[in-house]
Design a protein around this motif. Sequence first.
Motif, PDB file in Angstrom:
ATOM      1  N   LEU A  39       0.826  -1.213   0.000  1.00 45.31           N
ATOM      2  CA  LEU A  39       0.000   0.000   0.000  1.00 45.31           C
ATOM      3  C   LEU A  39       0.860   1.262   0.000  1.00 45.31           C
ATOM      4  CD1 LEU A  39      -2.660  -1.106   2.671  1.00 45.31           C
ATOM      5  CD2 LEU A  39      -2.831  -1.255   0.191  1.00 45.31           C
ATOM      6  N   GLU A  40       2.104   1.113   0.382  1.00 48.46           N
ATOM      7  CA  GLU A  40       3.062   2.232   0.340  1.00 48.46           C
ATOM      8  C   GLU A  40       4.366   1.694  -0.248  1.00 48.46           C
ATOM      9  OE1 GLU A  40       2.788   5.355   1.089  1.00 48.46           O
ATOM     10  OE2 GLU A  40       1.093   5.514   2.482  1.00 48.46           O
ATOM     11  N   MET A  41       5.115   2.586  -0.898  1.00 46.54           N
ATOM     12  CA  MET A  41       6.431   2.193  -1.435  1.00 46.54           C
ATOM     13  C   MET A  41       7.520   2.760  -0.526  1.00 46.54           C
ATOM     14  SD  MET A  41       6.438   0.328  -4.054  1.00 46.54           S
ATOM     15  CE  MET A  41       8.059   0.576  -4.765  1.00 46.54           C
ATOM     16  N   PRO A  42       8.556   1.986  -0.244  1.00 44.09           N
ATOM     17  CA  PRO A  42       9.654   2.556   0.549  1.00 44.09           C
ATOM     18  C   PRO A  42      10.504   3.473  -0.313  1.00 44.09           C
ATOM     19  CG  PRO A  42      10.195   0.322  -0.113  1.00 44.09           C
ATOM     20  CD  PRO A  42       8.811   0.591  -0.643  1.00 44.09           C
ATOM     21  N   ASN A  43      11.217   4.421   0.305  1.00 42.32           N
ATOM     22  CA  ASN A  43      12.145   5.269  -0.441  1.00 42.32           C
ATOM     23  C   ASN A  43      13.458   4.546  -0.693  1.00 42.32           C
ATOM     24  OD1 ASN A  43      10.306   7.132   1.233  1.00 42.32           O
ATOM     25  ND2 ASN A  43      11.029   8.384  -0.463  1.00 42.32           N
ATOM     26  N   LYS A  44      13.800   3.676   0.264  1.00 46.69           N
ATOM     27  CA  LYS A  44      15.041   2.899   0.120  1.00 46.69           C
ATOM     28  C   LYS A  44      14.827   1.541   0.762  1.00 46.69           C
ATOM     29  CE  LYS A  44      18.781   6.263   0.204  1.00 46.69           C
ATOM     30  NZ  LYS A  44      19.698   6.928   1.113  1.00 46.69           N
ATOM     31  N   GLY A  45      15.687   0.600   0.421  1.00 48.63           N
ATOM     32  CA  GLY A  45      15.649  -0.697   1.080  1.00 48.63           C
ATOM     33  C   GLY A  45      15.082  -1.790   0.196  1.00 48.63           C
ATOM     34  N   THR A  55      10.613  -5.014  -4.068  1.00 47.79           N
ATOM     35  CA  THR A  55      10.920  -3.626  -4.428  1.00 47.79           C
ATOM     36  C   THR A  55      11.397  -3.494  -5.882  1.00 47.79           C
ATOM     37  OG1 THR A  55      13.038  -4.000  -3.333  1.00 47.79           O
ATOM     38  CG2 THR A  55      11.404  -2.729  -2.127  1.00 47.79           C
ATOM     39  N   LYS A  56      11.706  -4.627  -6.516  1.00 44.98           N
ATOM     40  CA  LYS A  56      12.176  -4.559  -7.913  1.00 44.98           C
ATOM     41  C   LYS A  56      11.060  -4.924  -8.894  1.00 44.98           C
ATOM     42  CE  LYS A  56      16.954  -4.327  -7.538  1.00 44.98           C
ATOM     43  NZ  LYS A  56      17.416  -4.937  -6.283  1.00 44.98           N
ATOM     44  N   MET A  57       9.875  -5.256  -8.370  1.00 48.34           N
ATOM     45  CA  MET A  57       8.790  -5.687  -9.261  1.00 48.34           C
ATOM     46  C   MET A  57       8.130  -4.485  -9.930  1.00 48.34           C
ATOM     47  SD  MET A  57       6.769  -8.547  -7.079  1.00 48.34           S
ATOM     48  CE  MET A  57       7.500 -10.149  -6.760  1.00 48.34           C
ATOM     49  N   SER A  58       7.586  -4.719 -11.126  1.00 45.74           N
ATOM     50  CA  SER A  58       6.779  -3.670 -11.768  1.00 45.74           C
ATOM     51  C   SER A  58       5.448  -3.603 -11.017  1.00 45.74           C
ATOM     52  CB  SER A  58       6.512  -4.046 -13.229  1.00 45.74           C
ATOM     53  OG  SER A  58       5.679  -5.192 -13.265  1.00 45.74           O
ATOM     54  N   GLY A  59       4.697  -2.525 -11.230  1.00 49.33           N
ATOM     55  CA  GLY A  59       3.396  -2.371 -10.571  1.00 49.33           C
ATOM     56  C   GLY A  59       2.504  -3.580 -10.813  1.00 49.33           C
ATOM     57  N   GLU A  77       3.410  -6.729 -11.669  1.00 45.72           N
ATOM     58  CA  GLU A  77       3.908  -7.933 -10.963  1.00 45.72           C
ATOM     59  C   GLU A  77       3.563  -7.861  -9.484  1.00 45.72           C
ATOM     60  OE1 GLU A  77       8.037  -9.330 -13.023  1.00 45.72           O
ATOM     61  OE2 GLU A  77       8.010  -7.321 -12.155  1.00 45.72           O
ATOM     62  N   ARG A  78       3.725  -6.644  -8.934  1.00 45.38           N
ATOM     63  CA  ARG A  78       3.481  -6.456  -7.499  1.00 45.38           C
ATOM     64  C   ARG A  78       2.020  -6.707  -7.167  1.00 45.38           C
ATOM     65  NH1 ARG A  78       3.101  -6.861  -3.060  1.00 45.38           N
ATOM     66  NH2 ARG A  78       3.885  -5.657  -1.303  1.00 45.38           N
ATOM     67  N   ARG A  79       1.127  -6.226  -8.051  1.00 45.06           N
ATOM     68  CA  ARG A  79      -0.316  -6.430  -7.816  1.00 45.06           C
ATOM     69  C   ARG A  79      -0.647  -7.911  -7.878  1.00 45.06           C
ATOM     70  NH1 ARG A  79      -0.619  -1.558 -10.266  1.00 45.06           N
ATOM     71  NH2 ARG A  79      -0.791  -2.380 -12.365  1.00 45.06           N
ATOM     72  N   ALA A  80      -0.055  -8.618  -8.840  1.00 47.04           N
ATOM     73  CA  ALA A  80      -0.320 -10.055  -8.964  1.00 47.04           C
ATOM     74  C   ALA A  80       0.216 -10.791  -7.733  1.00 47.04           C
ATOM     75  CB  ALA A  80       0.324 -10.594 -10.242  1.00 47.04           C
ATOM     76  N   PHE A  81       1.333 -10.306  -7.219  1.00 46.10           N
ATOM     77  CA  PHE A  81       1.974 -10.964  -6.076  1.00 46.10           C
ATOM     78  C   PHE A  81       1.205 -10.715  -4.785  1.00 46.10           C
ATOM     79  CE2 PHE A  81       5.305 -11.903  -3.024  1.00 46.10           C
ATOM     80  CZ  PHE A  81       5.905 -13.003  -3.614  1.00 46.10           C
ATOM     81  N   SER A  82       0.379  -9.675  -4.801  1.00 47.06           N
ATOM     82  CA  SER A  82      -0.263  -9.272  -3.547  1.00 47.06           C
ATOM     83  C   SER A  82      -1.259 -10.305  -3.021  1.00 47.06           C
ATOM     84  CB  SER A  82      -0.907  -7.889  -3.668  1.00 47.06           C
ATOM     85  OG  SER A  82      -1.953  -7.958  -4.590  1.00 47.06           O
ATOM     86  N   LYS A  83      -1.587 -11.319  -3.819  1.00 50.92           N
ATOM     87  CA  LYS A  83      -2.466 -12.369  -3.298  1.00 50.92           C
ATOM     88  C   LYS A  83      -1.787 -13.157  -2.163  1.00 50.92           C
ATOM     89  CE  LYS A  83      -1.405 -15.943  -6.706  1.00 50.92           C
ATOM     90  NZ  LYS A  83      -1.354 -15.656  -8.122  1.00 50.92           N
TER      91      LYS A  83
END
Length: 261
Positions: free
Chosen positions: A57-63, A73-77, A79-85
């Motif tokens: 729900l939030e993106m980190p600035n670093k880490g 943190t390296k996934m595209s939007g 990929e990240r949405r698909a992974f959120s399951k």
Amino acid sequence: MSFIEIEHLMKIYGHSKSDKVAVLKDVSFTMEQREIVGLIGASGAGKSTIGKILAGLEMPNKGTIRFDGHDLTKMSGRERRAFSKHIAMIFQDPYESLSPRMKIRELVEEPLIIQQIERDKQKRLNIVREALQVVSLDPDKYLERYPHELSGGERQRVGVARAFVCKPKLIIADEPTSMLDTSLRLELIALLKSMNEQYGISYVFVTHDIALTKGFCDRIIVLHEGEIVDEGMTDDVINNPTHPFTKALIHALLTLEGAHE
Ligand SMILES: Nc1ncnc2c1ncn2[C@@H]1O[C@H](COP(=O)(O)OP(=O)(O)OP(=O)(O)O)[C@@H](O)[C@H]1O
């Protein structure tokens, strides 16, 4: 390799130089599969921010955040949405987190539709029924009801069913018990624990309620102003706090709990 590896997480809120605040400064910790980790700390310490970042729900600035070997943190939007399951969230307020216009059937079905987990309507309904059974809500009785027709404890169970329905590996539970009275709190914790034992779900449990972490959390992480100041096995941290900040926090939280009894 641990199940979850969080390294050097930093989160800054605000835009202009004057209102920029680092709410997470340099947070690193790991979690194993099936582990239940409690996040404690004073208000504003950054607990929910860690939960929100893990839930996407939030993106980190670093880490970096590695989850089961995948770097979130390296996934595209996409990929990240698909992974959120794999990562679900249970919210604090069972009154606000459920849309009043949706029936319980629709509320529990929604994550399956968003995640495109089952296209067949009848099969989807079966998964919804199963999720309601897991949280001890009789599907025949509750499927067609609206949230306002449920008690606070039942609504929170619907929230748990929504989190569970996609069979996640991790659930972020952000103060899920704070709106419930003592007996319902214990029931909810027992439910979360049984899902941990039966389905191997891990939890990040954000709480002010020290008493609830006993017997539920395997480990506790203590946060202070965006940094981890202490961590250890639950009983060690609570019964024998060594770090001065942990001592003060536990004293303050226990006094608060005592005042609410
Ligand atoms: N979207 C936002 N924009 C700006 N600042 C924010 C935002 N969300 C949180 N903050 C700030 O970040 C800090 C950490 O907030 P966070 O919600 O993570 O704390 P917390 O430890 O969960 O607190 P609490 O126990 O009160 O829920 C707080 O000072 C808060 O005001």
